[in-house]
Motif scaffolding. Structure first.
Motif, PDB file in Angstrom:
ATOM      1  N   ILE A  71      52.359  -6.580  24.445  1.00  0.00           N
ATOM      2  CA  ILE A  71      52.665  -5.773  23.271  1.00  0.00           C
ATOM      3  C   ILE A  71      52.717  -4.330  23.760  1.00  0.00           C
ATOM      4  CG2 ILE A  71      51.767  -4.953  21.041  1.00  0.00           C
ATOM      5  CD1 ILE A  71      50.304  -7.734  20.882  1.00  0.00           C
ATOM      6  N   LEU A  72      53.771  -3.610  23.412  1.00  0.00           N
ATOM      7  CA  LEU A  72      53.912  -2.223  23.864  1.00  0.00           C
ATOM      8  C   LEU A  72      53.157  -1.294  22.924  1.00  0.00           C
ATOM      9  CD1 LEU A  72      57.666  -2.154  24.909  1.00  0.00           C
ATOM     10  CD2 LEU A  72      55.639  -2.799  26.236  1.00  0.00           C
ATOM     11  N   VAL A  73      52.342  -0.445  23.515  1.00  0.00           N
ATOM     12  CA  VAL A  73      51.528   0.503  22.747  1.00  0.00           C
ATOM     13  C   VAL A  73      51.909   1.911  23.222  1.00  0.00           C
ATOM     14  CG1 VAL A  73      49.185   1.191  22.109  1.00  0.00           C
ATOM     15  CG2 VAL A  73      49.678  -1.227  22.594  1.00  0.00           C
ATOM     16  N   PRO A  74      52.719   2.633  22.441  1.00  0.00           N
ATOM     17  CA  PRO A  74      53.158   3.973  22.859  1.00  0.00           C
ATOM     18  C   PRO A  74      52.000   4.928  23.139  1.00  0.00           C
ATOM     19  CG  PRO A  74      54.389   3.229  20.937  1.00  0.00           C
ATOM     20  CD  PRO A  74      53.305   2.228  21.173  1.00  0.00           C
ATOM     21  N   GLU A  75      50.886   4.744  22.473  1.00  0.00           N
ATOM     22  CA  GLU A  75      49.725   5.610  22.675  1.00  0.00           C
ATOM     23  C   GLU A  75      49.152   5.498  24.082  1.00  0.00           C
ATOM     24  OE1 GLU A  75      49.991   4.690  18.297  1.00  0.00           O
ATOM     25  OE2 GLU A  75      50.162   3.528  20.134  1.00  0.00           O
ATOM     26  N   PHE A  76      49.529   4.464  24.826  1.00  0.00           N
ATOM     27  CA  PHE A  76      49.022   4.264  26.185  1.00  0.00           C
ATOM     28  C   PHE A  76      49.903   4.907  27.255  1.00  0.00           C
ATOM     29  CE2 PHE A  76      46.705   0.119  24.821  1.00  0.00           C
ATOM     30  CZ  PHE A  76      45.679   0.872  24.278  1.00  0.00           C
ATOM     31  N   ARG A  77      50.921   5.689  26.842  1.00  0.00           N
ATOM     32  CA  ARG A  77      51.753   6.405  27.824  1.00  0.00           C
ATOM     33  C   ARG A  77      50.891   7.330  28.679  1.00  0.00           C
ATOM     34  NH1 ARG A  77      53.753   8.052  23.289  1.00  0.00           N
ATOM     35  NH2 ARG A  77      53.386  10.227  23.873  1.00  0.00           N
ATOM     36  N   GLU A  78      51.404   7.671  29.857  1.00  0.00           N
ATOM     37  CA  GLU A  78      50.732   8.644  30.714  1.00  0.00           C
ATOM     38  C   GLU A  78      50.822  10.020  30.066  1.00  0.00           C
ATOM     39  OE1 GLU A  78      48.426   9.593  32.564  1.00  0.00           O
ATOM     40  OE2 GLU A  78      48.997   8.730  34.502  1.00  0.00           O
ATOM     41  N   GLN A  79      49.972  10.935  30.505  1.00  0.00           N
ATOM     42  CA  GLN A  79      50.020  12.302  30.004  1.00  0.00           C
ATOM     43  C   GLN A  79      51.431  12.855  30.199  1.00  0.00           C
ATOM     44  OE1 GLN A  79      47.076  14.896  31.704  1.00  0.00           O
ATOM     45  NE2 GLN A  79      47.989  16.734  30.847  1.00  0.00           N
ATOM     46  N   ASP A  80      51.936  13.545  29.210  1.00  0.00           N
ATOM     47  CA  ASP A  80      53.269  14.137  29.275  1.00  0.00           C
ATOM     48  C   ASP A  80      53.176  15.477  30.002  1.00  0.00           C
ATOM     49  OD1 ASP A  80      55.768  15.230  28.899  1.00  0.00           O
ATOM     50  OD2 ASP A  80      55.749  15.053  26.720  1.00  0.00           O
ATOM     51  N   PHE A  81      53.794  15.552  31.184  1.00  0.00           N
ATOM     52  CA  PHE A  81      53.785  16.776  31.968  1.00  0.00           C
ATOM     53  C   PHE A  81      55.011  17.650  31.695  1.00  0.00           C
ATOM     54  CE2 PHE A  81      50.365  14.652  34.103  1.00  0.00           C
ATOM     55  CZ  PHE A  81      49.537  15.695  34.496  1.00  0.00           C
ATOM     56  N   GLY A  82      55.735  17.336  30.638  1.00  0.00           N
ATOM     57  CA  GLY A  82      56.820  18.197  30.174  1.00  0.00           C
ATOM     58  C   GLY A  82      57.808  18.570  31.254  1.00  0.00           C
ATOM     59  N   HIS A  83      58.040  19.876  31.410  1.00  0.00           N
ATOM     60  CA  HIS A  83      59.051  20.390  32.350  1.00  0.00           C
ATOM     61  C   HIS A  83      58.684  20.153  33.810  1.00  0.00           C
ATOM     62  CE1 HIS A  83      60.951  22.046  28.875  1.00  0.00           C
ATOM     63  NE2 HIS A  83      60.009  22.946  28.653  1.00  0.00           N
ATOM     64  N   TRP A  84      57.453  19.749  34.068  1.00  0.00           N
ATOM     65  CA  TRP A  84      57.038  19.479  35.442  1.00  0.00           C
ATOM     66  C   TRP A  84      57.367  18.043  35.867  1.00  0.00           C
ATOM     67  CZ3 TRP A  84      51.451  21.848  35.004  1.00  0.00           C
ATOM     68  CH2 TRP A  84      51.570  23.246  34.892  1.00  0.00           C
ATOM     69  N   THR A  85      57.747  17.193  34.934  1.00  0.00           N
ATOM     70  CA  THR A  85      58.056  15.799  35.247  1.00  0.00           C
ATOM     71  C   THR A  85      59.223  15.725  36.226  1.00  0.00           C
ATOM     72  OG1 THR A  85      57.253  15.107  33.085  1.00  0.00           O
ATOM     73  CG2 THR A  85      58.679  13.559  34.254  1.00  0.00           C
ATOM     74  N   GLY A  86      59.062  14.885  37.248  1.00  0.00           N
ATOM     75  CA  GLY A  86      60.084  14.711  38.272  1.00  0.00           C
ATOM     76  C   GLY A  86      59.949  15.682  39.434  1.00  0.00           C
ATOM     77  N   ARG A  87      58.996  16.592  39.330  1.00  0.00           N
ATOM     78  CA  ARG A  87      58.802  17.590  40.386  1.00  0.00           C
ATOM     79  C   ARG A  87      57.520  17.296  41.149  1.00  0.00           C
ATOM     80  NH1 ARG A  87      59.920  23.314  37.921  1.00  0.00           N
ATOM     81  NH2 ARG A  87      60.153  23.796  40.122  1.00  0.00           N
ATOM     82  N   ARG A  88      57.419  17.865  42.349  1.00  0.00           N
ATOM     83  CA  ARG A  88      56.231  17.676  43.182  1.00  0.00           C
ATOM     84  C   ARG A  88      55.224  18.784  42.904  1.00  0.00           C
ATOM     85  NH1 ARG A  88      56.736  18.214  48.580  1.00  0.00           N
ATOM     86  NH2 ARG A  88      54.865  16.958  48.836  1.00  0.00           N
ATOM     87  N   HIS A  89      53.939  18.415  42.896  1.00  0.00           N
ATOM     88  CA  HIS A  89      52.881  19.403  42.698  1.00  0.00           C
ATOM     89  C   HIS A  89      52.967  20.511  43.749  1.00  0.00           C
ATOM     90  CE1 HIS A  89      50.602  17.561  39.441  1.00  0.00           C
ATOM     91  NE2 HIS A  89      50.811  16.386  40.016  1.00  0.00           N
ATOM     92  N   ASP A  90      53.188  20.155  45.012  1.00  0.00           N
ATOM     93  CA  ASP A  90      53.265  21.155  46.080  1.00  0.00           C
ATOM     94  C   ASP A  90      54.393  22.156  45.829  1.00  0.00           C
ATOM     95  OD1 ASP A  90      51.118  19.991  47.353  1.00  0.00           O
ATOM     96  OD2 ASP A  90      52.322  19.032  48.923  1.00  0.00           O
ATOM     97  N   ASP A  91      55.529  21.650  45.360  1.00  0.00           N
ATOM     98  CA  ASP A  91      56.663  22.540  45.082  1.00  0.00           C
ATOM     99  C   ASP A  91      56.336  23.494  43.942  1.00  0.00           C
ATOM    100  OD1 ASP A  91      58.070  21.234  47.078  1.00  0.00           O
ATOM    101  OD2 ASP A  91      59.175  19.948  45.666  1.00  0.00           O
ATOM    102  N   LEU A  92      55.698  22.986  42.906  1.00  0.00           N
ATOM    103  CA  LEU A  92      55.318  23.842  41.785  1.00  0.00           C
ATOM    104  C   LEU A  92      54.328  24.917  42.225  1.00  0.00           C
ATOM    105  CD1 LEU A  92      54.982  21.022  39.121  1.00  0.00           C
ATOM    106  CD2 LEU A  92      56.626  22.912  39.033  1.00  0.00           C
ATOM    107  N   ALA A  93      53.378  24.531  43.065  1.00  0.00           N
ATOM    108  CA  ALA A  93      52.385  25.492  43.562  1.00  0.00           C
ATOM    109  C   ALA A  93      53.040  26.527  44.469  1.00  0.00           C
ATOM    110  CB  ALA A  93      51.275  24.766  44.301  1.00  0.00           C
ATOM    111  N   ASP A  94      53.984  26.087  45.325  1.00  0.00           N
ATOM    112  CA  ASP A  94      54.652  26.996  46.256  1.00  0.00           C
ATOM    113  C   ASP A  94      55.508  28.041  45.546  1.00  0.00           C
ATOM    114  OD1 ASP A  94      53.482  25.688  48.363  1.00  0.00           O
ATOM    115  OD2 ASP A  94      55.284  24.561  48.930  1.00  0.00           O
ATOM    116  N   LEU A  95      55.975  27.716  44.343  1.00  0.00           N
ATOM    117  CA  LEU A  95      56.781  28.665  43.579  1.00  0.00           C
ATOM    118  C   LEU A  95      55.959  29.852  43.096  1.00  0.00           C
ATOM    119  CD1 LEU A  95      58.963  26.251  41.412  1.00  0.00           C
ATOM    120  CD2 LEU A  95      59.721  27.700  43.312  1.00  0.00           C
ATOM    121  N   GLY A  96      54.633  29.703  43.143  1.00  0.00           N
ATOM    122  CA  GLY A  96      53.769  30.789  42.710  1.00  0.00           C
ATOM    123  C   GLY A  96      53.787  31.000  41.208  1.00  0.00           C
TER     124      GLY A  96
END
Length: 192
Positions: A71-96
């Protein structure tokens, strides 16, 4: 839902061809090439239990590899990282980006641009857990979902719940009792 529930929370398999540190989108598929590992986890799950999953592709792929029809439960989705989705943490950090650095000062309460906080996810997961029927249940979900459930079950601060390590294909066992929660195991890895 009311009544005691005995929950096997399984984190989905790793995402296909993901560069480490990438914030995966909901549609990213699971890597199901480790068939022996998937089978070993499947054998550890209760038979004849209800099954639930986040509607994300990687959780559905993993649940189906366990021969579940969740049974699909939408409330169990992962945290929504918005505009950061699809990007690497290292790249976001390197952008300053000051917003990225500021987020990590209080990651439980902070929201990424266009996303939600971990506290928001906890509130969602709490609503989802209310939908679980009494009895045994398997939940194929995300690491953040499992951390949120542990936060609720242990009645701890969200910042503390972020300290849990939840590996892919690990099992976390918690029970919803009449007036409380019981933690059976956390991040249990199944040996082949």
């Amino acid at each position: 839902m009311e009544g005691e529930a005995f929950l096997w929370l399984v984190r989905h398999a790793v995402v296909v061809n993901t560069i480490e540190g990438t914030i995966s989108p909901s549609g990213a598929p699971a890597d199901l090439s480790g068939r022996a590992h998937l089978e070993a986890v499947r054998r550890r799950l209760p038979r004849d239990a209800a099954s639930y999953a986040s509607p994300s592709q990687r959780t559905l792929d993993t649940a189906r590899a366990f021969e579940l029809d969740p049974i699909l439960v939408p409330e169990f989705r992962e945290q929504d990282f918005g505009h950061w989705t699809g990007r690497r943490h290292d790249d976001l950090a390197d952008l300053g980006d000051e917003g990225y650095a500021e987020f990590w000062k209080d990651p439980a309460r902070s929201s990424p641009p266009g996303g939600e906080s971990f506290e928001d996810q906890i509130a969602r997961v709490q609503d989802g857990l209310r939908k679980i029927a009494a009895g045994p249940a398997t939940l194929v979900v995300h690491s953040g979902t499992i951390r949120a459930a542990l936060c609720l079950a242990l009645d701890i601060a969200p910042q503390a719940a972020l300290r849990f390590v939840i590996d892919p294909l690990s099992i976390t066992r918690i029970d919803r009792l009449r007036n409380n929660w019981r933690i059976v195991s956390v991040n249990q890895n199944v040996a082949l």
